[in-house]
Write a protein that holds these residues in place. Structure first.
Motif, mmCIF file in Angstrom:
data_model
loop_
_atom_site.group_PDB
_atom_site.id
_atom_site.type_symbol
_atom_site.label_atom_id
_atom_site.label_comp_id
_atom_site.label_asym_id
_atom_site.label_seq_id
_atom_site.Cartn_x
_atom_site.Cartn_y
_atom_site.Cartn_z
ATOM 1 N N ALA A 268 0.807 -1.219 0.000
ATOM 2 C CA ALA A 268 0.000 0.000 0.000
ATOM 3 C C ALA A 268 0.843 1.273 0.000
ATOM 4 N N ALA A 269 2.139 1.142 0.257
ATOM 5 C CA ALA A 269 3.018 2.319 0.349
ATOM 6 C C ALA A 269 3.947 2.467 -0.850
ATOM 7 N N GLN A 270 3.706 1.701 -1.930
ATOM 8 C CA GLN A 270 4.581 1.735 -3.101
ATOM 9 C C GLN A 270 3.970 2.600 -4.201
ATOM 10 N N TYR A 271 4.813 3.412 -4.849
ATOM 11 C CA TYR A 271 4.371 4.337 -5.896
ATOM 12 C C TYR A 271 5.323 4.273 -7.090
ATOM 13 N N THR A 272 4.822 4.707 -8.236
ATOM 14 C CA THR A 272 5.673 4.877 -9.414
ATOM 15 C C THR A 272 5.702 6.347 -9.792
ATOM 16 N N GLU A 273 6.738 6.715 -10.547
ATOM 17 C CA GLU A 273 6.860 8.080 -11.062
ATOM 18 C C GLU A 273 7.503 8.052 -12.433
ATOM 19 N N ARG A 274 6.875 8.737 -13.373
ATOM 20 C CA ARG A 274 7.451 8.922 -14.703
ATOM 21 C C ARG A 274 6.962 10.248 -15.249
ATOM 22 N N ASP A 275 7.879 11.023 -15.788
ATOM 23 C CA ASP A 275 7.552 12.318 -16.388
ATOM 24 C C ASP A 275 6.824 13.229 -15.399
ATOM 25 N N GLY A 276 7.190 13.133 -14.132
ATOM 26 C CA GLY A 276 6.604 14.000 -13.128
ATOM 27 C C GLY A 276 5.267 13.554 -12.584
ATOM 28 N N ALA A 277 4.702 12.472 -13.131
ATOM 29 C CA ALA A 277 3.412 11.961 -12.658
ATOM 30 C C ALA A 277 3.647 10.807 -11.682
ATOM 31 N N ARG A 278 3.023 10.884 -10.510
ATOM 32 C CA ARG A 278 3.193 9.876 -9.464
ATOM 33 C C ARG A 278 1.861 9.174 -9.230
ATOM 34 N N ARG A 279 1.902 7.845 -9.151
ATOM 35 C CA ARG A 279 0.678 7.104 -8.886
ATOM 36 C C ARG A 279 0.985 5.844 -8.099
ATOM 37 N N ARG A 280 -0.037 5.292 -7.508
ATOM 38 C CA ARG A 280 0.138 4.098 -6.685
ATOM 39 C C ARG A 280 0.516 2.910 -7.553
ATOM 40 N N LEU A 281 1.481 2.125 -7.095
ATOM 41 C CA LEU A 281 1.942 0.978 -7.880
ATOM 42 C C LEU A 281 0.939 -0.172 -7.821
ATOM 43 N N ILE A 282 0.534 -0.605 -6.646
ATOM 44 C CA ILE A 282 -0.433 -1.694 -6.511
ATOM 45 C C ILE A 282 -1.779 -1.068 -6.155
ATOM 46 N N GLY A 283 -2.633 -0.940 -7.157
ATOM 47 C CA GLY A 283 -3.889 -0.226 -6.974
ATOM 48 C C GLY A 283 -4.940 -1.010 -6.227
ATOM 49 N N ALA A 284 -4.875 -2.346 -6.278
ATOM 50 C CA ALA A 284 -5.877 -3.184 -5.620
ATOM 51 C C ALA A 284 -5.378 -4.623 -5.635
ATOM 52 N N THR A 285 -6.065 -5.474 -4.901
ATOM 53 C CA THR A 285 -5.763 -6.909 -4.871
ATOM 54 C C THR A 285 -7.008 -7.699 -5.227
ATOM 55 N N TRP A 286 -6.856 -8.598 -6.186
ATOM 56 C CA TRP A 286 -7.905 -9.564 -6.520
ATOM 57 C C TRP A 286 -7.690 -10.822 -5.691
ATOM 58 N N GLY A 287 -8.775 -11.518 -5.359
ATOM 59 C CA GLY A 287 -8.568 -12.727 -4.593
ATOM 60 C C GLY A 287 -9.732 -13.695 -4.613
ATOM 61 N N ILE A 288 -9.383 -14.963 -4.517
ATOM 62 C CA ILE A 288 -10.312 -16.048 -4.192
ATOM 63 C C ILE A 288 -9.663 -16.781 -3.029
ATOM 64 N N PHE A 289 -10.401 -16.959 -1.947
ATOM 65 C CA PHE A 289 -9.794 -17.477 -0.723
ATOM 66 C C PHE A 289 -10.046 -18.976 -0.546
ATOM 67 N N GLY A 290 -9.047 -19.619 0.011
ATOM 68 C CA GLY A 290 -9.104 -21.025 0.386
ATOM 69 C C GLY A 290 -8.206 -21.230 1.584
ATOM 70 N N HIS A 291 -7.975 -22.497 1.950
ATOM 71 C CA HIS A 291 -7.210 -22.748 3.170
ATOM 72 C C HIS A 291 -5.769 -22.254 3.078
ATOM 73 N N GLY A 292 -5.269 -22.008 1.880
ATOM 74 C CA GLY A 292 -3.888 -21.580 1.729
ATOM 75 C C GLY A 292 -3.652 -20.093 1.845
ATOM 76 N N ASN A 293 -4.736 -19.282 1.877
ATOM 77 C CA ASN A 293 -4.523 -17.828 1.979
ATOM 78 C C ASN A 293 -5.577 -17.108 2.816
ATOM 79 N N VAL A 294 -6.627 -17.804 3.225
ATOM 80 C CA VAL A 294 -7.709 -17.118 3.917
ATOM 81 C C VAL A 294 -7.294 -16.591 5.290
ATOM 82 N N ALA A 295 -6.461 -17.351 6.023
ATOM 83 C CA ALA A 295 -6.068 -16.935 7.368
ATOM 84 C C ALA A 295 -4.859 -16.007 7.354
ATOM 85 N N GLY A 296 -4.168 -15.941 6.214
ATOM 86 C CA GLY A 296 -2.999 -15.085 6.093
ATOM 87 C C GLY A 296 -3.321 -13.821 5.327
ATOM 88 N N ILE A 297 -3.216 -13.870 3.997
ATOM 89 C CA ILE A 297 -3.501 -12.708 3.170
ATOM 90 C C ILE A 297 -4.947 -12.249 3.346
#
Length: 627
Positions: free
Chosen positions: A18-47
């Protein structure tokens, strides 16, 4: 003493992203804009838990299929000019392996996406766990290793402290214009939930500069000399023009020098279709104008292109004696292809430098050459008009007529998305691109099922623009599930389903190579046990409606014109369903203007294959290696 915060690995990762950004030609924007997900036993309790913990900092989108989530993320990244991307999290096992196709598509197209699949236990308290692949000869292998060859960076986080260097390397690759693609951080499910004392500096905002490397002076001088010596130069614009936002720089070079510009599938739209120097698509799916120029060019100036077989017509297109290549590319690997003179630089920076140098010499293409391609382009546009022509009458439209009606309706705001089937060929030859990002055809991997989820990602990146997903019935059946996501999220994409009862594109190819369209139609089996019976009674419009989409059925050209206008004005996800006239042929567009190598059986008893092999041998004889 360094200040620390105690968080789980998953919490630390989400907070870091959430704290990562990009910059090019003076324009700054968030690098990771969102997270897609489908949850199961391998990520539901963690991510999963971490996304709840930081829901205000990291937006979350619920998907229905893991591959489709990657496609949506790729569509978003492409529309954002690779300056912002999405992450995708899955459980272990099938959730993780479903990422492979999407990862390959992202990497081949040089588009950033962050993959966060769950993994088996690092501490191995129980071995094997549910969905674990056992490899008797290697205890450290999981199904996530399938992602290694299709990722530009891969790491498995088996200890909390290993996340810090891995996360930083992941961001480096995502923002590198040469190396970007799929990045995978495999996350063992026990490590995701493990706590660690993290240095606060890890969570500080970071801005990653997306560089624009300039051309080397020596390479630039050699490039200028090559252009000045050429009498029949041709620019081939590839996807790198769009990635660099170099469209204006290309237009300035073309206008200043009058050198014609052809485009690959990825590069189409680099110039507007009505720019005087635009001559359309090049290669197997290209225009007659561009392909004839390619056959006679003495210098091919590739800008941001990988020179795939569709562009080179499998090595048969650039056939003039003594033809040479000048390759402006940010990637040295591509800059040296076809024994070309390399100009290794960012596309925009390189084009600007080349234009400045050529203007100093007042260099321009010869007037007779300009007249030649201008007249030829005008003749080709008449062929486009003929393919598009559709009177407002009660007959079923052909596929080109569907494009023609859409062409009448759209403005430069509209975005068209396609990836597979016969549509890419028709679009490359016929579509009149009005803006730099209107033409969105994924042809690096040409992945069926890409269009609908990618349209969702594009619309998320451009929420005020009409976004059209053009799909054939074969592609639709591959992956319609994200219609549910569009409905749930209120993403007002427009989907056009063209029903031609089978894999029409492959059917046409099958016929050309002696396969007799075997196994390519969606029909009942006939008495000979082949699929030559009546069309299947599959109602794709009803299927789309059952997933929550508004559906407009168009049986005639008149219906189609009204339905497309209604869909364009809609503020909810809307589908236009149309059955095309040419059910057993590829389309009514002009035929291929250049060859494509699909090997034909060297021995066969059936006359169709024997004749196809004779034709194949004739084309192969024209192939050349550029040394």
């Amino acid at each position: 003493m360094t200040s620390t915060t105690r968080l789980t690995v998953a919490q630390a990762l989400v907070r870091f992203l959430a704290a990562q950004y990009t910059e090019r030609d003076g324009a700054r924007r968030r690098l990771i804009g969102a997270t897609w997900g489908i949850f199961g036993h391998g990520n539901v309790a963690g991510i999963g838990q971490a996304l709840v913990e930081y829901a205000d900092e990291m937006p979350y989108h619920q998907g229905r299929n893991e591959q489709a989530m990657v496609h949506a993320a790729v569509g978003y990244a492409r529309q954002c000019g690779r300056l912002s991307a999405h992450a995708v999290t899955t459980s272990i096992g099938p959730g993780a392996t479903n990422l492979v196709t999407g990862a390959a598509l992202a990497t081949i197209n040089h588009l950033p996406v962050l993959l966060l699949p769950g993994d088996v236990f690092a501490t191995r308290p129980a071995d094997p766990v549910l969905q674990q692949l056992e490899v008797p000869s290697a205890g450290d292998v999981s199904v996530n290793d399938c992602l290694r060859p299709v990722s530009r960076y891969f790491d498995r986080i088996t200890r909390p402290e290993a996340l810090i260097p891995a996360a930083l390397q992941a961001m480096r690759v995502l923002t590198d214009p040469v190396d970007t693609g799929a990045v995978t951080l495999a996350l063992p499910q026990d490590v995701q939930a493990e706590a660690y004392d993290w240095p606060e500096e890890f969570f500080a905002e970071r801005t990653w500069a997306v560089r624009r490397p300039a051309a080397d002076s020596g390479e630039l001088a050699r490039a200028v000399a090559a252009v000045r010596e050429a009498r029949r130069p041709l620019i081939v614009a590839g996807g790198g023009v769009h990635h660099s936002r170099a469209e204006e720089a290309l237009a300035e070079l073309a206008s200043a020098t009058r050198i014609p510009v052809a485009s690959t599938q990825a590069g189409k739209g680099s110039l507007r279709w009505d720019h005087p120097q635009d001559v359309g698509g090049v290669g197997h799916t290209g225009t007659a104008t561009a392909d004839e120029l390619a056959r006679t060019a003495d210098l091919v100036i590739g800008v941001g292109t990988r020179y795939t077989d569709f562009t080179t017509a499998s090595g048969t297109l650039f056939g003039a004696s003594g033809v040479r290549f000048l390759n402006l590319n940010i990637a040295p690997y591509d800059g040296h292809k076809l024994a070309g003179t390399p100009l290794i630089a960012d596309a925009r920076a390189g084009l600007e430098a080349l234009t400045e140098a050529l203007l100093m010499h007042k260099h321009r293409a010869e007037p007779a050459y300009v007249t030649e391609y201008t007249d030829d382009k005008e003749r080709w546009e008449y062929r486009v008009d003929a393919a598009y022509e559709a009177e407002d009458i009660d007959i079923r439209p052909t596929q080109p007529q569907v494009l023609g009606v859409l062409d009448e309706l759209v403005t430069e705001d509209d975005i068209l998305i396609n990836a597979a089937g016969s549509l890419p060929g028709d679009l490359h030859k016929l579509w009149r691109a009005r803006s730099r990002d209107q033409y969105h055809v994924e042809y690096g991997y040409s992945c069926m099922g890409y269009e609908i989820p990618a349209a969702i990602g594009v619309r998320m990146a451009a929420p005020d623009r009409p976004v059209w997903a053009l799909v054939g019935d074969g592609t639709y059946l591959m992956m319609p599930t994200e219609i549910v996501t569009a409905v749930q999220e209120g993403v007002a994409i427009k989907v056009i389903i063209l029903q031609n009862h089978g894999y029409a594109s492959i059917g046409g190819l099958s016929e050309a190579v002696g396969g007799e369209r075997y196994g390519t139609a969606y029909r009942y089996r006939a008495e000979d046990r082949r699929y030559t019976g009546a069309p299947l009674p599959v109602d794709l419009a009803a299927n789309a409606a059952s997933l929550g989409m508004r559906v407009l059925r168009a049986k005639t050209v008149r219906d189609l014109r009204a339905a497309l206008a209604e869909a364009r004005a809609a503020d909810t996800p809307t589908c236009v369903y149309v059955e095309t006239e040419t059910a057993d042929t590829v389309s009514g567009a002009p035929p291929a203007q250049a060859w494509w190598d699909v090997p034909v059986a060297e021995t066969a008893t059936r006359s169709s294959a024997v004749e196809a092999r004779e034709e194949y041998d004739r084309h192969v004889a024209a192939r050349r290696r550029h040394l």
